[in-house]
Design a protein around this motif. Structure first.
Motif: not given
Length: 132
Positions: A51-58
């Protein structure tokens, strides 16, 4: 700041690997994530099985040669780049992560964690390509 680089060679064309790596809807081949939430054309959130979330921005995309993004979660932030190069009917991938630990206590563990994560990603990618 920690930098980790991984390279691997695959017996397929760049377009095939590009489609697998950049797909945000077909990620079943990845053992490290349980789901991806697509926020926009340039932003997505990966969730681990825990359930660990990582946000990515191209930040850059040049199909099928180059993909880059910024990433951030509660403990790290940084930048990832991926190059896909055709070589005699095969494809070489060259992935680099430049990461900063947000918490001082995490700093000694970042490099080992990233190396392990990249090795698992490449192993998963090899299995996905073998199934194509």
């Amino acid at each position: 700041m920690t930098t980790v680089n991984s390279k691997a060679m695959f017996d397929c064309d760049c377009q095939t690997i590009w489609q697998i790596v950049t797909s945000l809807t077909d990620y079943s081949w990845r053992s490290d994530i349980s789901r991806i939430d697509i926020v926009s054309e340039t932003e997505f959130i990966e969730h681990t099985p825990d359930g660990y979330a990582t946000t990515f921005r191209v930040t850059a995309s040049e199909e099928p040669k180059y993909w880059a993004f910024d990433l951030e979660n509660d403990t790290i932030k940084g930048h990832w780049t991926g190059s896909f190069t055709a070589k005699n009917g095969r494809t070489e991938i060259d992935f680099t992560e430049i990461i900063t630990a947000k918490k001082l206590v995490m700093k000694p563990f970042v490099k080992g964690y990233l190396k392990k994560q990249q090795a698992q990603y490449i192993a998963d990618l090899q299995q996905a390509i073998a199934k194509k």
